[in-house]
Design an enzyme around this catalytic site. Structure first.
Site, PDB file in Angstrom:
ATOM      1  N   SER A 149      12.520  73.972   0.588  1.00  0.00           N
ATOM      2  CA  SER A 149      12.453  72.821   1.488  1.00  0.00           C
ATOM      3  C   SER A 149      12.365  73.348   2.915  1.00  0.00           C
ATOM      4  O   SER A 149      12.803  74.472   3.199  1.00  0.00           O
ATOM      5  CB  SER A 149      13.705  71.952   1.329  1.00  0.00           C
ATOM      6  OG  SER A 149      13.801  70.994   2.366  1.00  0.00           O
ATOM      7  N   TYR A 164      23.180  71.510   0.948  1.00  0.00           N
ATOM      8  CA  TYR A 164      21.764  71.388   0.576  1.00  0.00           C
ATOM      9  C   TYR A 164      20.920  72.401   1.342  1.00  0.00           C
ATOM     10  O   TYR A 164      20.099  73.113   0.765  1.00  0.00           O
ATOM     11  CB  TYR A 164      21.266  69.973   0.857  1.00  0.00           C
ATOM     12  CG  TYR A 164      19.815  69.768   0.465  1.00  0.00           C
ATOM     13  CD1 TYR A 164      19.465  69.533  -0.868  1.00  0.00           C
ATOM     14  CD2 TYR A 164      18.798  69.826   1.422  1.00  0.00           C
ATOM     15  CE1 TYR A 164      18.135  69.356  -1.227  1.00  0.00           C
ATOM     16  CE2 TYR A 164      17.472  69.652   1.061  1.00  0.00           C
ATOM     17  CZ  TYR A 164      17.145  69.411  -0.262  1.00  0.00           C
ATOM     18  OH  TYR A 164      15.826  69.250  -0.619  1.00  0.00           O
TER      19      TYR A 164
END
Length: 260
Positions: A149, A164
């Site tokens: 990501s 995350y």
């Protein structure tokens, strides 16, 4: 055969896609199948998994499904064993399964919340890569595509940095570590780092905070959020012969978000 078909045709290849019951995973599975691959769908969400398998079979694709949890090594091993028993090999792993953001400040995040994200996103991806990699090493051939990501490189404005972001930075490291070990055996390990895509979790996130949607969109030079299908080309590139000499690379697909 045209040069495009020669580079991107996956006829005869066998792929495992984790988190394949819906969302990006479902799109990835269909993309590989359309290119000619036989696909195993792996997910812990039974109803969605069976529905996706049925839809793909009705479309004429050769696929199978496996209900399991990527953090359970025995379940991943059983899945791969069944793939080998049915197809005789495993050529492609799309390490897509993961969990979303725990949007809390670090001081308000419990150790249990932290560990859950790390366990699924990092340990689960390692387990799948390890077990799939063992089969690929036997044939000295394989493609492993991890899901990173842009949050593995920056802390996105408007959300809290935490587990995350750390997990996705770890995926970048895992991708490079595995590539350094396995490139010599003709196994390509790379990753995709998406920006803001209109997946179901993001839709829910934006719905709960419309102001954040506007903020995020304004930070994207392309001027819009992406649809899941806009990752299909990158996935196919990394799964095919077109990326034969690409190892340990994290490809950003973010509408230009990272240029600022």
């Amino acid at each position: 055969m045209t040069i495009v078909n020669e580079l991107f045709d996956l006829t005869g290849e066998v792929a495992l896609v984790t988190g394949a019951s819906k969302g990006l995973g479902k799109m990835f599975a269909n993309t590989l199948a359309k290119a000619g691959a036989k696909v195993c769908l792996f997910s812990f969400e039974k109803d969605d998994l069976l529905r996706t398998e049925q839809e793909m079979k009705e479309a004429g694709y050769d696929c199978m499904s496996f209900l399991g949890d990527i953090t359970h090594e025995d379940e991943v091993q059983q899945c791969v064993d069944e793939i080998i028993a049915r197809y005789g090999k495993l050529d492609i792993l799309v390490n897509n399964a993961g969990i979303g953001r725990c949007n809390k400040t670090p001081d308000n995040t419990s150790l249990q919340e932290w560990e859950r994200v790390i366990d699924i996103n990092v340990n689960g991806s390692f387990i799948c890569a390890k077990i799939a990699g063992k089969e690929m090493l036997k044939r000295k051939k394989g493609k492993i595509i991890n899901m990173s990501s842009i949050s593995g490189k920056v802390i996105n404005k408007g959300v809290h940095g935490g587990s995350y972001d750390v997990s996705k930075a770890a995926i970048d490291g895992l991708t490079k570590a595995l590539a350094s070990e396995w490139a010599q055996y003709n196994i390509n390990v790379n990753a995709i780092a998406p920006g803001y895509f209109m997946t179901d979790p993001n839709k829910e996130f934006f719905k709960a905070d419309p102001g954040f949607y506007d903020l995020a969109k304004d930070l994207i030079p392309a001027g819009h959020m992406a649809e899941p299908e806009e990752l299909a080309g990158t996935l196919l590139y990394l799964a095919s012969k077109a990326s034969a000499y690409v190892h340990g690379t994290i490809i950003q697909v973010d509408g230009g978000y990272m240029v600022w």
